[in-house]
Enzyme design. Structure first.
Site, PDB file in Angstrom:
ATOM      1  N   ASP A 121       0.832  -1.206   0.000  1.00  0.00           N
ATOM      2  CA  ASP A 121       0.000   0.000   0.000  1.00  0.00           C
ATOM      3  C   ASP A 121       0.864   1.253   0.000  1.00  0.00           C
ATOM      4  O   ASP A 121       1.963   1.250   0.539  1.00  0.00           O
ATOM      5  CB  ASP A 121      -0.916  -0.035   1.244  1.00  0.00           C
ATOM      6  CG  ASP A 121      -2.080   0.929   1.115  1.00  0.00           C
ATOM      7  OD1 ASP A 121      -2.300   1.478   0.018  1.00  0.00           O
ATOM      8  OD2 ASP A 121      -2.781   1.135   2.120  1.00  0.00           O
ATOM      9  N   ASN A 145       1.446   3.360  -2.891  1.00  0.00           N
ATOM     10  CA  ASN A 145       2.059   3.776  -4.169  1.00  0.00           C
ATOM     11  C   ASN A 145       1.609   5.177  -4.570  1.00  0.00           C
ATOM     12  O   ASN A 145       2.407   5.996  -5.015  1.00  0.00           O
ATOM     13  CB  ASN A 145       1.665   2.814  -5.295  1.00  0.00           C
ATOM     14  CG  ASN A 145       2.256   1.438  -5.114  1.00  0.00           C
ATOM     15  OD1 ASN A 145       3.068   1.225  -4.224  1.00  0.00           O
ATOM     16  ND2 ASN A 145       1.847   0.512  -5.950  1.00  0.00           N
ATOM     17  N   GLY A 146       0.307   5.429  -4.431  1.00  0.00           N
ATOM     18  CA  GLY A 146      -0.255   6.717  -4.840  1.00  0.00           C
ATOM     19  C   GLY A 146       0.321   7.853  -4.018  1.00  0.00           C
ATOM     20  O   GLY A 146       0.737   8.891  -4.561  1.00  0.00           O
ATOM     21  N   ARG A 147       0.383   7.647  -2.699  1.00  0.00           N
ATOM     22  CA  ARG A 147       0.903   8.706  -1.823  1.00  0.00           C
ATOM     23  C   ARG A 147       2.384   8.963  -2.084  1.00  0.00           C
ATOM     24  O   ARG A 147       2.858  10.089  -2.059  1.00  0.00           O
ATOM     25  CB  ARG A 147       0.682   8.313  -0.348  1.00  0.00           C
ATOM     26  CG  ARG A 147      -0.697   8.682   0.152  1.00  0.00           C
ATOM     27  CD  ARG A 147      -1.029   7.952   1.429  1.00  0.00           C
ATOM     28  NE  ARG A 147      -1.383   6.577   1.150  1.00  0.00           N
ATOM     29  CZ  ARG A 147      -1.475   5.636   2.069  1.00  0.00           C
ATOM     30  NH1 ARG A 147      -1.208   5.918   3.323  1.00  0.00           N
ATOM     31  NH2 ARG A 147      -1.824   4.411   1.730  1.00  0.00           N
ATOM     32  N   TRP A 148       3.102   7.897  -2.367  1.00  0.00           N
ATOM     33  CA  TRP A 148       4.545   8.014  -2.666  1.00  0.00           C
ATOM     34  C   TRP A 148       4.742   8.917  -3.892  1.00  0.00           C
ATOM     35  O   TRP A 148       5.596   9.793  -3.889  1.00  0.00           O
ATOM     36  CB  TRP A 148       5.101   6.610  -2.919  1.00  0.00           C
ATOM     37  CG  TRP A 148       6.578   6.524  -3.081  1.00  0.00           C
ATOM     38  CD1 TRP A 148       7.508   6.335  -2.089  1.00  0.00           C
ATOM     39  CD2 TRP A 148       7.324   6.578  -4.311  1.00  0.00           C
ATOM     40  NE1 TRP A 148       8.774   6.273  -2.624  1.00  0.00           N
ATOM     41  CE2 TRP A 148       8.686   6.428  -3.989  1.00  0.00           C
ATOM     42  CE3 TRP A 148       6.975   6.744  -5.650  1.00  0.00           C
ATOM     43  CZ2 TRP A 148       9.693   6.418  -4.954  1.00  0.00           C
ATOM     44  CZ3 TRP A 148       7.975   6.760  -6.618  1.00  0.00           C
ATOM     45  CH2 TRP A 148       9.319   6.592  -6.263  1.00  0.00           C
ATOM     46  N   SER A 174      -7.210  -5.412  -5.906  1.00  0.00           N
ATOM     47  CA  SER A 174      -8.401  -5.891  -5.209  1.00  0.00           C
ATOM     48  C   SER A 174      -9.640  -5.751  -6.092  1.00  0.00           C
ATOM     49  O   SER A 174      -9.625  -4.997  -7.073  1.00  0.00           O
ATOM     50  CB  SER A 174      -8.612  -5.102  -3.912  1.00  0.00           C
ATOM     51  OG  SER A 174      -9.042  -3.792  -4.216  1.00  0.00           O
ATOM     52  N   GLU A 210     -12.151  -4.183  -5.313  1.00  0.00           N
ATOM     53  CA  GLU A 210     -12.544  -2.768  -5.181  1.00  0.00           C
ATOM     54  C   GLU A 210     -11.716  -1.851  -6.075  1.00  0.00           C
ATOM     55  O   GLU A 210     -12.161  -0.767  -6.455  1.00  0.00           O
ATOM     56  CB  GLU A 210     -12.412  -2.320  -3.717  1.00  0.00           C
ATOM     57  CG  GLU A 210     -13.399  -2.964  -2.754  1.00  0.00           C
ATOM     58  CD  GLU A 210     -13.032  -4.393  -2.339  1.00  0.00           C
ATOM     59  OE1 GLU A 210     -11.860  -4.801  -2.534  1.00  0.00           O
ATOM     60  OE2 GLU A 210     -13.918  -5.127  -1.840  1.00  0.00           O
ATOM     61  N   ASN A 211     -10.494  -2.278  -6.424  1.00  0.00           N
ATOM     62  CA  ASN A 211      -9.621  -1.430  -7.258  1.00  0.00           C
ATOM     63  C   ASN A 211     -10.191  -1.184  -8.660  1.00  0.00           C
ATOM     64  O   ASN A 211      -9.779  -0.248  -9.343  1.00  0.00           O
ATOM     65  CB  ASN A 211      -8.219  -2.042  -7.395  1.00  0.00           C
ATOM     66  CG  ASN A 211      -7.353  -1.887  -6.152  1.00  0.00           C
ATOM     67  OD1 ASN A 211      -6.445  -2.660  -5.906  1.00  0.00           O
ATOM     68  ND2 ASN A 211      -7.641  -0.869  -5.327  1.00  0.00           N
ATOM     69  N   TRP A 212     -11.175  -2.021  -9.075  1.00  0.00           N
ATOM     70  CA  TRP A 212     -11.804  -1.784 -10.380  1.00  0.00           C
ATOM     71  C   TRP A 212     -12.515  -0.428 -10.399  1.00  0.00           C
ATOM     72  O   TRP A 212     -12.761   0.135 -11.456  1.00  0.00           O
ATOM     73  CB  TRP A 212     -12.824  -2.872 -10.718  1.00  0.00           C
ATOM     74  CG  TRP A 212     -12.225  -4.210 -11.036  1.00  0.00           C
ATOM     75  CD1 TRP A 212     -12.378  -5.363 -10.317  1.00  0.00           C
ATOM     76  CD2 TRP A 212     -11.408  -4.572 -12.162  1.00  0.00           C
ATOM     77  NE1 TRP A 212     -11.692  -6.403 -10.911  1.00  0.00           N
ATOM     78  CE2 TRP A 212     -11.092  -5.947 -12.047  1.00  0.00           C
ATOM     79  CE3 TRP A 212     -10.898  -3.867 -13.253  1.00  0.00           C
ATOM     80  CZ2 TRP A 212     -10.302  -6.630 -12.977  1.00  0.00           C
ATOM     81  CZ3 TRP A 212     -10.098  -4.541 -14.179  1.00  0.00           C
ATOM     82  CH2 TRP A 212      -9.820  -5.902 -14.036  1.00  0.00           C
ATOM     83  N   ARG A 263     -11.347   2.379  -9.442  1.00  0.00           N
ATOM     84  CA  ARG A 263     -10.425   3.509  -9.626  1.00  0.00           C
ATOM     85  C   ARG A 263     -10.611   4.107 -11.021  1.00  0.00           C
ATOM     86  O   ARG A 263     -11.191   3.463 -11.898  1.00  0.00           O
ATOM     87  CB  ARG A 263      -8.985   3.026  -9.472  1.00  0.00           C
ATOM     88  CG  ARG A 263      -8.713   2.623  -8.048  1.00  0.00           C
ATOM     89  CD  ARG A 263      -7.250   2.531  -7.765  1.00  0.00           C
ATOM     90  NE  ARG A 263      -7.078   2.287  -6.340  1.00  0.00           N
ATOM     91  CZ  ARG A 263      -5.928   2.297  -5.715  1.00  0.00           C
ATOM     92  NH1 ARG A 263      -4.824   2.547  -6.379  1.00  0.00           N
ATOM     93  NH2 ARG A 263      -5.854   2.077  -4.428  1.00  0.00           N
TER      94      ARG A 263
HETATM   95  C1  FPP Z   1      -1.503   0.223  -3.445  1.00  0.00           C
HETATM   96  O1  FPP Z   1      -1.129   1.575  -3.489  1.00  0.00           O
HETATM   97  C2  FPP Z   1      -1.016  -0.529  -4.587  1.00  0.00           C
HETATM   98  C3  FPP Z   1      -1.777  -1.077  -5.571  1.00  0.00           C
HETATM   99  C4  FPP Z   1      -3.240  -0.965  -5.593  1.00  0.00           C
HETATM  100  C5  FPP Z   1      -1.180  -1.783  -6.698  1.00  0.00           C
HETATM  101  C6  FPP Z   1      -0.014  -2.658  -6.413  1.00  0.00           C
HETATM  102  C7  FPP Z   1       0.702  -2.903  -7.673  1.00  0.00           C
HETATM  103  C8  FPP Z   1       2.044  -2.887  -7.842  1.00  0.00           C
HETATM  104  C9  FPP Z   1       3.016  -2.717  -6.764  1.00  0.00           C
HETATM  105  C10 FPP Z   1       2.611  -3.021  -9.214  1.00  0.00           C
HETATM  106  C11 FPP Z   1       2.509  -4.313  -9.905  1.00  0.00           C
HETATM  107  C12 FPP Z   1       2.648  -5.521  -9.093  1.00  0.00           C
HETATM  108  C13 FPP Z   1       3.175  -6.687  -9.463  1.00  0.00           C
HETATM  109  C14 FPP Z   1       3.031  -7.852  -8.569  1.00  0.00           C
HETATM  110  C15 FPP Z   1       3.921  -6.871 -10.717  1.00  0.00           C
HETATM  111  P1  FPP Z   1      -2.273   2.664  -3.619  1.00  0.00           P
HETATM  112  O2  FPP Z   1      -2.395   3.003  -5.059  1.00  0.00           O
HETATM  113  O3  FPP Z   1      -3.510   2.186  -2.964  1.00  0.00           O
HETATM  114  O4  FPP Z   1      -1.606   3.843  -2.839  1.00  0.00           O
HETATM  115  P2  FPP Z   1      -2.349   4.966  -1.972  1.00  0.00           P
HETATM  116  O5  FPP Z   1      -3.058   4.271  -0.864  1.00  0.00           O
HETATM  117  O6  FPP Z   1      -1.221   5.809  -1.515  1.00  0.00           O
HETATM  118  O7  FPP Z   1      -3.276   5.695  -2.899  1.00  0.00           O
END
Ligand code: FPP
Length: 246
Positions: free
Chosen positions: A21, A23-26, A66, A68-70, A72
């Site tokens: 978790d 990625n977006g904030r990073w 997930s 739920e991610n659909w 987004r």
């Molecule tokens: C959560 O960060 C991350 C995800 C929903 C996607 C995870 C996918 C990867 C790391 C890339 C591909 C993976 C593989 C296995 C090749 P978020 O987007 O929810 O971050 P946030 O909470 O800061 O918005």
């Protein structure tokens, strides 16, 4: 001395599950688009898998997408799917070199065709690897999985193939996507969120939970080692008393 030397090799969790978790904030912290975070998340995946293999972890499960991610924005969903396909294609050789078997759980039929196809090919190619099983949870949610299992069990009963008296925990476990995986002993979540978010609800019943404020793209094998060291300091009682364990 590296931190991995402090880890007791005879007390490793067999199965580690991770909610990746943050990625977006990073990306936002760096003034970039969310996709930039996902791209850098792949580097964290790579290092974590290699670290797990190096240590001797037999099963690693990553929550990559997930149900739920659909919901987004379509652009982000598309980018994530493309990233998955390209990563799987690019990394199959690394998986072979490290003797890692690729596995997937979730509603795989809902993935775009090319993504599903790439995944199936990589799984077939790596199917004989024995060192570590890397499971990607894709279009996965635990309630979806449990609902599917309940439907299937009901069908077996209706067809006269199963007596309701014979439904036990083991039978339910065998109806889940994770039927051939042991339950995780350790679940790690990054980015400081303290939730399980519909991930492996049944399978995590006795797991130790480890939360780190690090955002996923910054996670590296040393962070995995840190989590395992923490796990090894805990006493797992399974409902018993400390005295009974001695
Ligand atoms: C959560 O960060 C991350 C995800 C929903 C996607 C995870 C996918 C990867 C790391 C890339 C591909 C993976 C593989 C296995 C090749 P978020 O987007 O929810 O971050 P946030 O909470 O800061 O918005």
């Amino acid at each position: 001395m590296g931190i991995s030397a402090l880890i007791a090799k005879d007390n490793l969790p067999k199965h580690v599950a991770i909610i990746m978790d943050g990625n977006g904030r990073w990306a936002k912290e760096k003034g970039k688009f969310r996709v930039f975070g996902h791209q850098n998340g792949v580097l964290a995946v790579r290092d974590t898998v290699e670290g797990a293999v190096e240590l001797g972890i037999q099963y690693l499960t990553l929550y990559a997408f997930s149900t739920e991610n659909w919901n987004r924005p379509q652009l982000e969903v598309n980018a994530l799917m493309e990233l998955l396909v390209s990563t799987i294609t690019k990394e199959t050789k690394t998986l072979m070199d490290n003797e890692v078997r690729l596995n997937a759980i979730g509603d795989l039929d809902s993935l775009p065709k090319n993504c599903h196809q790439e995944l199936k090919e990589a799984m077939a190619k790596t199917s004989q690897n024995k060192r570590c099983t890397l499971t990607l949870a894709l279009s996965y949610s635990s309630r979806w999985e449990l609902t599917q299992a309940a439907k299937h069990i009901a069908e077996l009963v209706k067809a006269g193939k199963l007596d309701p008296q014979d439904i036990d925990e083991n039978l339910i476990s065998k109806q889940l996507n994770t039927a051939d995986l042991p339950d995780p002993e350790l679940m790690i979540r990054t980015s400081g969120e303290l939730r399980i978010s519909n991930f492996l609800l049944w399978q995590l019943a006795y797991a130790e939970l480890y939360f780190t404020p690090k955002l996923w793209p910054d996670f590296r094998r040393e962070d995995l080692f840190e989590a395992i060291l923490d796990y090894q300091k805990r006493e797992r009682r399974f409902g018993m008393t400390s005295e009974q364990l001695k």
